[in-house]
Design a protein around this motif. Structure first.
Motif, mmCIF file in Angstrom:
data_model
loop_
_atom_site.group_PDB
_atom_site.id
_atom_site.type_symbol
_atom_site.label_atom_id
_atom_site.label_comp_id
_atom_site.label_asym_id
_atom_site.label_seq_id
_atom_site.Cartn_x
_atom_site.Cartn_y
_atom_site.Cartn_z
ATOM 1 N N GLY A 30 18.830 -17.650 -14.384
ATOM 2 C CA GLY A 30 17.509 -17.803 -13.765
ATOM 3 C C GLY A 30 16.696 -16.525 -13.837
ATOM 4 N N GLU A 31 15.393 -16.671 -14.027
ATOM 5 C CA GLU A 31 14.511 -15.501 -14.110
ATOM 6 C C GLU A 31 13.822 -15.255 -12.780
ATOM 7 O OE1 GLU A 31 11.813 -15.466 -17.375
ATOM 8 O OE2 GLU A 31 13.411 -15.841 -18.847
ATOM 9 N N HIS A 32 13.769 -13.994 -12.391
ATOM 10 C CA HIS A 32 13.079 -13.626 -11.155
ATOM 11 C C HIS A 32 12.316 -12.326 -11.349
ATOM 12 C CE1 HIS A 32 15.362 -16.525 -8.695
ATOM 13 N NE2 HIS A 32 16.388 -16.204 -9.480
ATOM 14 N N THR A 33 11.087 -12.298 -10.864
ATOM 15 C CA THR A 33 10.360 -11.034 -10.791
ATOM 16 C C THR A 33 10.456 -10.572 -9.346
ATOM 17 O OG1 THR A 33 8.817 -11.785 -12.465
ATOM 18 C CG2 THR A 33 8.130 -9.894 -11.148
ATOM 19 N N ILE A 34 11.048 -9.405 -9.167
ATOM 20 C CA ILE A 34 11.213 -8.856 -7.816
ATOM 21 C C ILE A 34 10.006 -7.992 -7.489
ATOM 22 C CG2 ILE A 34 12.634 -7.285 -6.412
ATOM 23 C CD1 ILE A 34 15.071 -8.288 -8.029
ATOM 24 N N LYS A 35 9.176 -8.453 -6.578
ATOM 25 C CA LYS A 35 8.041 -7.637 -6.146
ATOM 26 C C LYS A 35 8.572 -6.594 -5.160
ATOM 27 C CE LYS A 35 5.432 -11.154 -4.666
ATOM 28 N NZ LYS A 35 6.395 -12.238 -4.919
ATOM 29 N N PHE A 36 8.359 -5.327 -5.474
ATOM 30 C CA PHE A 36 8.930 -4.212 -4.709
ATOM 31 C C PHE A 36 7.791 -3.343 -4.201
ATOM 32 C CE2 PHE A 36 13.175 -1.707 -4.789
ATOM 33 C CZ PHE A 36 12.823 -0.965 -3.682
ATOM 34 N N GLY A 37 7.533 -3.390 -2.903
ATOM 35 C CA GLY A 37 6.430 -2.618 -2.333
ATOM 36 C C GLY A 37 6.903 -1.340 -1.665
ATOM 37 N N ILE A 38 6.143 -0.244 -1.870
ATOM 38 C CA ILE A 38 6.436 1.018 -1.185
ATOM 39 C C ILE A 38 5.138 1.648 -0.684
ATOM 40 C CG2 ILE A 38 8.563 1.502 -2.474
ATOM 41 C CD1 ILE A 38 6.994 3.529 -4.173
ATOM 42 N N GLY A 39 5.279 2.539 0.287
ATOM 43 C CA GLY A 39 4.100 3.228 0.808
ATOM 44 C C GLY A 39 3.717 4.419 -0.046
ATOM 45 N N LEU A 40 4.693 5.004 -0.706
ATOM 46 C CA LEU A 40 4.458 6.246 -1.448
ATOM 47 C C LEU A 40 3.926 5.989 -2.854
ATOM 48 C CD1 LEU A 40 7.504 8.472 -0.398
ATOM 49 C CD2 LEU A 40 5.340 8.083 0.775
ATOM 50 N N ALA A 41 3.631 7.083 -3.550
ATOM 51 C CA ALA A 41 3.040 7.003 -4.886
ATOM 52 C C ALA A 41 4.102 6.712 -5.952
ATOM 53 C CB ALA A 41 2.321 8.317 -5.205
ATOM 54 N N GLU A 42 3.617 6.263 -7.091
ATOM 55 C CA GLU A 42 4.479 5.950 -8.228
ATOM 56 C C GLU A 42 5.272 7.181 -8.698
ATOM 57 O OE1 GLU A 42 1.949 3.857 -10.897
ATOM 58 O OE2 GLU A 42 3.621 3.329 -12.231
ATOM 59 N N ASP A 43 4.660 8.372 -8.605
ATOM 60 C CA ASP A 43 5.340 9.580 -9.107
ATOM 61 C C ASP A 43 6.117 10.307 -8.013
ATOM 62 O OD1 ASP A 43 3.136 10.504 -7.738
ATOM 63 O OD2 ASP A 43 2.473 11.894 -9.299
ATOM 64 N N SER A 44 6.296 9.694 -6.851
ATOM 65 C CA SER A 44 7.181 10.267 -5.822
ATOM 66 C C SER A 44 8.619 9.961 -6.239
ATOM 67 C CB SER A 44 6.889 9.608 -4.465
ATOM 68 O OG SER A 44 7.246 8.236 -4.510
ATOM 69 N N PRO A 45 9.603 10.672 -5.683
ATOM 70 C CA PRO A 45 11.000 10.334 -6.014
ATOM 71 C C PRO A 45 11.305 8.868 -5.699
ATOM 72 C CG PRO A 45 10.900 12.381 -4.761
ATOM 73 C CD PRO A 45 9.507 11.841 -4.782
ATOM 74 N N GLN A 46 10.676 8.348 -4.650
ATOM 75 C CA GLN A 46 10.889 6.945 -4.296
ATOM 76 C C GLN A 46 10.336 6.017 -5.384
ATOM 77 O OE1 GLN A 46 8.573 5.104 -0.990
ATOM 78 N NE2 GLN A 46 10.563 4.623 -0.104
#
Ligand code: KDG
Length: 336
Positions: A30-46
């Motif tokens: 099965g195919e799934h797109t996992i939507k992953f939300g964060i508060g920080l920026a794309e270039d943060s370690p997170q």
């Protein structure tokens, strides 16, 4: 390399993401797109860690599981994203422990000031049996906690004056995380704390609604707080962890092979995230300063003044959290 350094290198020397070692799941599960939300920026370690996590799943499932990252609170703040996991509108998020006390009150132990002497202490606590038990406390909340990662030691920034002693904090309007212990810390120091979601902090500072806030250097840098702050002071008053979380219902309905892979990927992401977070910390302080604000680093004696001035936070909160539990965490943190 040396040349790049001499010219002012663009980034720190970071460890490459680890090799992805897995047995690729070829079978159609099965195919799934996992939507992953964060508060920080794309270039943060997170943000970088979430991208690695996505690569891991993609590679190990032949593209059946993919991750779509929503950085910068685009899909909500920590509490809203956690609700998204519970209601099924979002699959994953990566909050600080501080707002997650709404679900697991014991996490408040990490909000106690000057609990962790260093990152090794944090690892000892988080990677202990007690650390695993805290993650397991999420069972039944609609969220499954997969792994501990690092937010880091928090430092104060503001637009009024450098912070060198507790007196310097007096009267400052500071944004704090949605957590009562954080509020108690800043009240003990004589500041006026206001709880606010992370996504609102930049504009609140820009508009002068608050004078400042506190976050690790990587966040102060990558969320561009240097644009709206004049001082950064290294106080290391609290170490907050991050928790990688997935919607419980979404997870429970996945094939066991996917479930196992997601846990493996989360474990690898945890290690990678902690590594780059530590590699970036000092560099981020330097970049923050280079971008404009004045930076000061408190010495041991100055930190000791803050520790003493916030001692009452323990008097108030240790009984609530459970004296024995707080002692257990303290003992783990302090033993070498
Ligand atoms: O993605 C994490 C952020 O949403 C937030 O937890 C960062 O430490 C943080 C803060 O100050 O809210």
């Amino acid at each position: 390399d040396a040349d790049a350094d001499a010219e002012g290198s663009e980034g720190p020397d970071l460890s490459a993401p680890p090799e992805i070692e897995c047995e690729v799941i070829e079978e159609d599960l099965g195919e799934h797109t996992i939507k992953f939300g964060i508060g920080l920026a794309e270039d943060s370690p997170q943000g970088m860690a979430v991208q690695f996590f996505g690569d891991y799943l993609d590679e190990c499932t032949n593209g059946q599981l993919t991750v779509q990252l929503f950085p910068d609170s685009q899909v909500g703040d920590d509490l809203e994203m956690m609700d998204g996991l519970r209601s099924g509108t979002l699959e994953m998020t990566f909050p600080s422990t501080s707002p997650a006390v709404a679900f697991v009150p014991e996490l408040g132990v990490f909000d106690l000031p000057f609990l962790m002497p260093d990152v090794e202490a944090a690892d000892r606590v988080l990677d202990s049996e007690l650390g695993q038990q805290l993650l397991d406390e999420f069972d039944g909340t609609g969220m499954k906690a997969l792994a501990w990662a690092e937010n880091g030691f928090r430092q104060v920034t503001n637009s009024v004056r450098p912070i060198e002693s507790p007196e310097d904090v007096e009267g400052l309007d500071l944004r704090v995380m949605e957590n009562e212990i954080q509020t108690t810390i800043w009240e003990a120091l004589g500041a006026n704390p206001t709880t606010m979601a992370f996504g609102e902090v930049f504009s609140a500072m820009e508009q002068g609604v608050v004078d400042g806030q506190e976050n690790p250097w990587v966040t102060n840098l990558t969320s561009n707080f240097w644009e709206v702050q004049e001082y950064g002071s290294q106080t290391r008053h609290v170490y907050t962890p991050f928790i990688m979380m997935i919607g419980e219902e979404f997870f429970d309905e996945l094939d066991p092979a996917y479930q196992q892979l997601i846990q493996e990927a989360a474990d690898a992401t945890r290690d990678y995230q902690r590594t780059i977070s530590r590699e970036m910390d000092e560099w981020a302080r330097g970049q923050f300063e280079e971008n404009g604000p004045e930076v000061n680093v408190l010495d041991e004696d100055q930190i000791e003044e803050f520790r003493q001035a916030t001692e009452e936070v323990y008097d108030q909160w240790a009984p609530e959290l459970g004296e024995e539990f707080v002692d257990e965490v303290r003992t783990l943190a302090r033993q070498e």
